[in-house]
Design a protein around this motif. Structure first.
Motif, mmCIF file in Angstrom:
data_model
loop_
_atom_site.group_PDB
_atom_site.id
_atom_site.type_symbol
_atom_site.label_atom_id
_atom_site.label_comp_id
_atom_site.label_asym_id
_atom_site.label_seq_id
_atom_site.Cartn_x
_atom_site.Cartn_y
_atom_site.Cartn_z
ATOM 1 N N GLY A 8 -32.892 -68.592 -94.866
ATOM 2 C CA GLY A 8 -33.392 -68.628 -93.500
ATOM 3 C C GLY A 8 -34.846 -68.249 -93.389
ATOM 4 N N LYS A 9 -35.467 -67.817 -94.517
ATOM 5 C CA LYS A 9 -36.879 -67.437 -94.554
ATOM 6 C C LYS A 9 -37.274 -66.571 -93.362
ATOM 7 N N VAL A 10 -36.566 -65.473 -93.187
ATOM 8 C CA VAL A 10 -36.885 -64.549 -92.106
ATOM 9 C C VAL A 10 -38.243 -63.909 -92.372
ATOM 10 N N HIS A 11 -39.117 -63.917 -91.375
ATOM 11 C CA HIS A 11 -40.447 -63.367 -91.556
ATOM 12 C C HIS A 11 -40.400 -61.859 -91.742
ATOM 13 N N THR A 12 -41.164 -61.380 -92.717
ATOM 14 C CA THR A 12 -41.250 -59.944 -92.954
ATOM 15 C C THR A 12 -42.510 -59.347 -92.340
ATOM 16 N N TYR A 13 -43.569 -60.134 -92.217
ATOM 17 C CA TYR A 13 -44.765 -59.685 -91.503
ATOM 18 C C TYR A 13 -45.340 -60.866 -90.736
ATOM 19 N N TYR A 14 -46.203 -60.587 -89.800
ATOM 20 C CA TYR A 14 -46.700 -61.596 -88.864
ATOM 21 C C TYR A 14 -47.585 -62.617 -89.565
ATOM 22 N N VAL A 33 -44.497 -55.453 -87.713
ATOM 23 C CA VAL A 33 -44.738 -55.542 -86.272
ATOM 24 C C VAL A 33 -44.885 -57.003 -85.846
ATOM 25 N N ASP A 34 -44.281 -57.345 -84.686
ATOM 26 C CA ASP A 34 -44.344 -58.689 -84.100
ATOM 27 C C ASP A 34 -43.526 -59.725 -84.860
ATOM 28 N N THR A 35 -42.557 -59.280 -85.646
ATOM 29 C CA THR A 35 -41.593 -60.203 -86.253
ATOM 30 C C THR A 35 -40.231 -59.963 -85.622
ATOM 31 N N SER A 36 -39.421 -61.002 -85.565
ATOM 32 C CA SER A 36 -38.076 -60.848 -85.003
ATOM 33 C C SER A 36 -37.220 -59.917 -85.852
ATOM 34 N N ALA A 37 -37.506 -59.839 -87.147
ATOM 35 C CA ALA A 37 -36.729 -58.959 -88.016
ATOM 36 C C ALA A 37 -36.871 -57.504 -87.583
ATOM 37 N N LYS A 38 -38.093 -57.085 -87.258
ATOM 38 C CA LYS A 38 -38.300 -55.728 -86.775
ATOM 39 C C LYS A 38 -37.827 -55.581 -85.328
ATOM 40 N N ILE A 69 -30.208 -63.000 -89.495
ATOM 41 C CA ILE A 69 -30.240 -64.255 -88.744
ATOM 42 C C ILE A 69 -29.237 -64.207 -87.593
ATOM 43 N N ALA A 70 -28.012 -63.753 -87.876
ATOM 44 C CA ALA A 70 -26.985 -63.681 -86.836
ATOM 45 C C ALA A 70 -27.373 -62.689 -85.746
#
Length: 359
Positions: A116-122, A147-152, A182-183
């Motif tokens: 899903g390549k979840v972003h770790t940083y902006y 900061v400013d990623t959906s993961a955080k 992701i979920a």
């Protein structure tokens, strides 16, 4: 969350993502036919899979590889569907699109990790100064680089336990961790829509994929505030178009959705039932690292974020009344996973969401 890790390329979580419905799509001549091989799958598939039987026709070797991956991890995606009450086809769709359509064979950065390549940083090519500052944060001890990623943000919104940047990257680098994030992000997307008075989208894989690719949680919240109440949602970015066209493929991989009626977590952690089996005996100890958490330790020791209650139950006297507050340097006892009964493991998983009710 998806993203080419060497800018430019597909970049999600942008304030103005490319959208085929807004007139920004360039029309080009049809490319010459290319031969697709099973190697034409992005790096996060991690392995080569044996073909699985399917009634679908016309699948190329890359699609057969991703279908086999979906079958192999169907149980994790189904579990995430139950825990977060979001359509499994959306979770699978985000992962499959990234593997097939946003192919990166040799990532140059850690802008995004895992399935899903979840972003770790902006990272946003339309905001070079903010992106540059995000890169600088990675090298300096000035707070969480996520900061400013959906993961955080999904941690800040209370869907997952808060993690340090390093722990978050480590969790997202695992298959279960990536699926869980992701979920959780998609659950937050659906809940924000409902909070603003829009239709429930948790069973709409097209809209979930659209927002997952196109926005962070805070930019989604802002977009909802600006949207006419009660109006409908529409798709139009590359991921959601692909998901809409490949529903049969996704269902062949992970099955049809079976959303639970309620996803309300237990308010507070209950006591492990004595009838569930004898109390386990510790076989080792671990020392809590700076910015670590019980869920991160559970992932490392047991292979599951959701088994942190086992560690907390065994170490309450050392940790105290709040499982979210574990001091660095604390020595924790760890019992082998095999010493727990099936009922004890089920109890731990049922209690996993309760962390958010402690302050």
């Amino acid at each position: 969350m998806s993203g080419n890790q060497s800018l430019p390329g597909y970049l999600c979580q942008e304030e103005a993502p490319v959208n085929v419905a807004d007139g920004t799509l360039a029309l080009t001549a049809s490319p010459a036919p290319v031969t697709v091989t099973e190697e034409d799958v992005s790096y996060e598939i991690r392995s080569s899979y044996a073909p699985v039987p399917t009634t679908l026709v016309g699948l190329n070797p890359a699609e057969l590889q991703v279908l086999a991956w979906l079958r192999a991890h169907q149980h994790l995606i189904a579990d995430a569907e139950q825990r977060f009450r979001v359509d499994r086809r959306a979770i699978a769709g985000a992962i499959a699109w990234e593997m097939l359509e946003n192919v990166i064979r040799d990532p140059k950065t850690k802008l995004s990790v895992g399935e899903g390549k979840v972003h770790t940083y902006y990272g946003n090519r339309r905001a070079p100064v903010k992106t540059a500052w995000s890169l600088i944060r990675l090298k300096l001890p000035i707070g969480d680089a996520g900061v400013d990623t959906s993961a955080k943000e999904v941690e800040e919104y209370g869907y997952l336990p808060p993690q340090s940047f390093e722990n978050r990257v480590a969790i997202l680098s695992t298959t279960q961790g990536a699926i869980t994030y992701i979920a959780a992000i998609m659950a937050a997307i659906a809940d924000l829509a409902a909070q603003h008075g829009f239709d429930d989208v948790r069973s709409n894989p097209v809209i979930l994929a659209n927002v997952y690719q196109g926005r962070t949680l805070r930019t989604w919240d802002a977009a909802l505030k600006a949207k006419v109440p009660g109006s409908s949602f529409g798709g139009g970015n590359p991921m959601d178009i692909w998901v809409a066209a490949h529903i049969a493929f996704l269902e062949d991989g992970v099955g049809r959705p079976k959303l639970p009626e309620s996803g309300s977590p237990a308010l507070y952690m209950s006591v492990m039932p004595a009838s569930s089996g004898p109390a386990p005996t510790a076989s080792k100890t671990v020392t809590v690292a700076h910015n670590s958490s019980l869920s991160a330790i559970a992932l490392a020791e047991y292979g599951s974020l959701d088994l942190w209650p086992l560690i907390y139950d065994l170490n309450k006297a050392r940790i105290g009344p709040n499982p979210n507050l574990v001091s660095a340097g604390t020595t924790l006892s760890i019992a082998p996973l095999a010493s727990y009964s099936a009922a004890q493991l089920a109890w731990a998983r049922s209690q996993a969401p309760s962390w958010r009710h402690y302050r």
